[in-house]
Each structure stands twice: as structure tokens, then as C-alpha cells.
Design a protein around this motif. Structure first.
Motif, PDB file in Angstrom:
ATOM      1  N   ASN A 273       0.808  -1.218   0.000  1.00 30.65           N
ATOM      2  CA  ASN A 273       0.000   0.000   0.000  1.00 30.65           C
ATOM      3  C   ASN A 273       0.840   1.265   0.000  1.00 30.65           C
ATOM      4  O   ASN A 273       0.369   2.308  -0.461  1.00 30.65           O
ATOM      5  CB  ASN A 273      -0.957  -0.007   1.191  1.00 30.65           C
ATOM      6  CG  ASN A 273      -2.162  -0.893   0.958  1.00 30.65           C
ATOM      7  OD1 ASN A 273      -3.179  -0.467   0.428  1.00 30.65           O
ATOM      8  ND2 ASN A 273      -2.032  -2.161   1.333  1.00 30.65           N
TER       9      ASN A 273
ATOM     10  N   LYS B 223       1.786   1.726  -3.750  1.00 30.40           N
ATOM     11  CA  LYS B 223       0.637   1.829  -4.662  1.00 30.40           C
ATOM     12  C   LYS B 223       0.383   3.294  -5.025  1.00 30.40           C
ATOM     13  O   LYS B 223       0.302   4.160  -4.155  1.00 30.40           O
ATOM     14  CB  LYS B 223      -0.606   1.248  -3.990  1.00 30.40           C
ATOM     15  CG  LYS B 223      -1.843   1.205  -4.884  1.00 30.40           C
ATOM     16  CD  LYS B 223      -3.041   0.678  -4.111  1.00 30.40           C
ATOM     17  CE  LYS B 223      -2.812  -0.756  -3.667  1.00 30.40           C
ATOM     18  NZ  LYS B 223      -3.991  -1.305  -2.962  1.00 30.40           N
TER      19      LYS B 223
ATOM     20  N   ASP C 295      -1.236   6.818  -5.758  1.00 32.97           N
ATOM     21  CA  ASP C 295      -2.375   7.455  -5.099  1.00 32.97           C
ATOM     22  C   ASP C 295      -2.468   8.885  -5.630  1.00 32.97           C
ATOM     23  O   ASP C 295      -1.549   9.685  -5.453  1.00 32.97           O
ATOM     24  CB  ASP C 295      -2.160   7.450  -3.583  1.00 32.97           C
ATOM     25  CG  ASP C 295      -3.352   7.988  -2.801  1.00 32.97           C
ATOM     26  OD1 ASP C 295      -4.206   8.681  -3.401  1.00 32.97           O
ATOM     27  OD2 ASP C 295      -3.410   7.730  -1.580  1.00 32.97           O
TER      28      ASP C 295
END
Length: 294
Positions: free
Chosen positions: A80, A83, A85
Motif C-alpha cells: 500500500n 501503490k 495514489d
């Protein structure tokens, strides 16, 4: 647990003088001790995960479940963190040595941050060192239609060669422990490798010269105070480059102390000290052994 795995974990400890004392004293560590050593002293992220998985296979019950959650939390946070964004940017920090200027660059994505690193060296005709460290902070971009919140979402640390050392997403950093948003460590009884202290056998004497090497590569020479003749988690170290030692201001020597984890402390002889510290160490050691009670 096999002796091979136990020895592999103990080999992670940076201090050779501590490891020698462990061998001489036939010191035994609990499963939680070994888990904490892996967590704090594995060379990098991949080694940490691999050893955690090995330990998971050896454990049972609550500790096995906790170790499994640690592995899951680490992988979740890495996935995360990197990732993309649209509401976040990545702030890259480059420090070629521990005391170098903190160079900072805003990048649109994690991959852009990685691509920036070699471009930095090309631009300045510079190169990595053994103690180079890269820190990447993931930050939320504030906009007019959102409520206020802290912008830093997490941090990832890279070692030379852009190898992942550690990762932390602050909203998920206690995922394995099951802590809520209002957690209070002082009132918590859960298993927690972050707050767990390992007791190591005493391997220095009051007034010994020591060398400290921190994870970021910073090196410090000091004189150690030993207040109790028993296993401990850390040592009370006075840096030899502190004003208290340099100017023989021993009345205020306690103000210069650092609390240093035992595995980062290396016992050395007076002869191993850099020349610039030898005379001041000798004078300080004489004062300490005579006047500082243990």
C-alpha cells in the motif's frame, strides 16, 4: 526450534563482543526474545520477512498467530505504500553519509522517487557510500474540500542499492497488535515486538571504552557507565566528543549521556580509540572509576 535457526538469529546482533559473551555465558533466549532480535536487527526488509516466516513455523499458539500477523502487516504496508495514489506525493530524502545535507525532492509516484536517485548522482557526479540512506515519505496533498489531518501517511527507508530496509504506514503500523486509533502503550498487555526489550548479558565494565555504530552508519566512541552487574537492554554511554569529556567538565558529565541498545555497543581497548580521544578518555575513565558510583 533448531540450534541452526537460533544461531542464525543471534548472528544478526551487530556487536561482536556481545556475541562472544553470549557464547561464553551459554545465555538462553526466549522465543519472544528471538522474535524481537529479528525485528530490530535483520539486515533489511526481505531478511526480516524470511526469518519471521521461519519463526512462525517453529512457534505455536498465540505467538505463532502474532508472528503471522506481523508478516501480513509488513507485506500489506509495503504494497500500500508503493501503490500510486492521486491524492498523495512522495518526498524523497537522500543522505549520502549520516552527516550529509538532507537532499529532498518531491515525486509524483514511488517509482518516480526511485528513478530520481540515479539522476541525483549523475547531476552532482557523486556516488553512494556504505552508509548512504534514502528515506521516502508518502504525503497526502491537502485540498480545500477536505477536513484537516496530518499529511504524512508513512515512511519507507532504503539502503544502498535501493534495497528496502523498513516500511511503516502510520494508520496500519499496529495492525498486527490489533491496536485501535487511541492506543496507549503504557496500559497495554498485548504481545508487541516494538515495545519488547531483550535482556542481554553484561559484557562491559564500568569505565570501559566503547564504539557505537547506529543503523544509519553513524559511529561514536564513548565511555560506558555500568550501574548494576546484571543483564540489561541498553547502556549509558558518554560520547568522547562531548564537551563534558573534552573540557573535563565532569560535574556535568551526566548531561552528555546517550541510552544505547546493548547490541550496538562494541567494547574496545584504549589502544583502539582514535588518537584524538585517547588522552581525554584516560582522564575521564580515571575520574569515572573513582567518583561515579555503580
Amino acid at each position: 526450534m533448531t540450534d541452526m535457526l537460533r544461531n542464525k538469529i543471534l548472528s544478526l546482533l551487530p556487536s561482536s563482543t556481545l556475541k562472544k559473551q553470549i557464547s561464553l555465558s551459554d545465555c538462553r533466549f526466549s522465543d519472544m526474545d528471538l522474535l524481537a532480535i529479528v525485528w530490530k536487527y535483520a539486515a533489511d526488509y526481505e531478511e526480516r520477512i524470511a526469518l519471521l516466516q521461519e519463526l512462525e513455523q517453529c512457534f505455536s499458539g498465540e505467538l505463532k498467530e502474532y508472528t503471522s500477523k506481523l508478516v501480513h502487516a509488513q507485506r500489506f504496508m509495503l504494497d500500500n505504500f508503493i501503490k500510486p495514489d492521486e491524492e498523495a506525493v512522495y518526498e524523497l530524502h537522500i543522505k549520502t553519509t549520516p552527516h550529509a545535507y538532507d537532499e529532498r525532492y518531491l515525486c509524483r509516484s514511488y517509482d518516480d522517487a526511485l528513478r530520481t536517485i540515479p539522476l541525483f548522482y549523475q547531476q552532482y557526479n557523486d556516488h553512494e557510500t556504505a552508509s548512504t540512506c534514502y528515506t521516502i515519505a508518502k504525503r497526502r496533498v491537502m485540498s480545500g474540500d477536505m477536513t484537516f489531518s496530518e499529511d504524512e501517511l508513512g515512511e519507507l527507508v532504503l539502503l544502498p542499492g535501493m534495497k528496502v530496509d523498513s516500511v511503516d504506514l502510520y494508520d496500519y503500523s499496529h495492525l498486527a497488535e490489533g491496536c485501535g486509533p487511541e492506543w496507549d502503550c503504557s496500559e497495554c498487555n498485548r504481545l508487541c515486538v516494538r515495545c519488547y526489550d531483550v535482556l542481554f548479558p553484561l559484557f562491559v565494565r564500568h569505565g570501559d571504552a566503547v564504539r557505537v555504530r547506529y543503523r544509519d552508519g553513524e559511529e561514536c566512541f564513548g565511555i560506558v557507565f555500568v550501574f548494576e552487574d546484571q543483564p540489561c537492554t541498553e547502556y549509558y554511554v558518554i560520547p568522547l566528543d562531548s564537551n563534558a569529556v573534552r573540557y573535563h567538565d565532569y560535574i556535568n558529565i551526566y548531561d552528555a549521556h546517550r541510552h544505547v541498545p546493548a547490541p550496538l555497543v562494541e567494547k574496545i581497548s584504549e589502544e583502539e580509540l582514535p588518537e584524538k580521544y585517547k588522552e581525554n578518555y584516560k582522564a575521564c575513565a580515571q575520574y569515572v572509576r573513582k567518583n561515579v558510583m555503580t
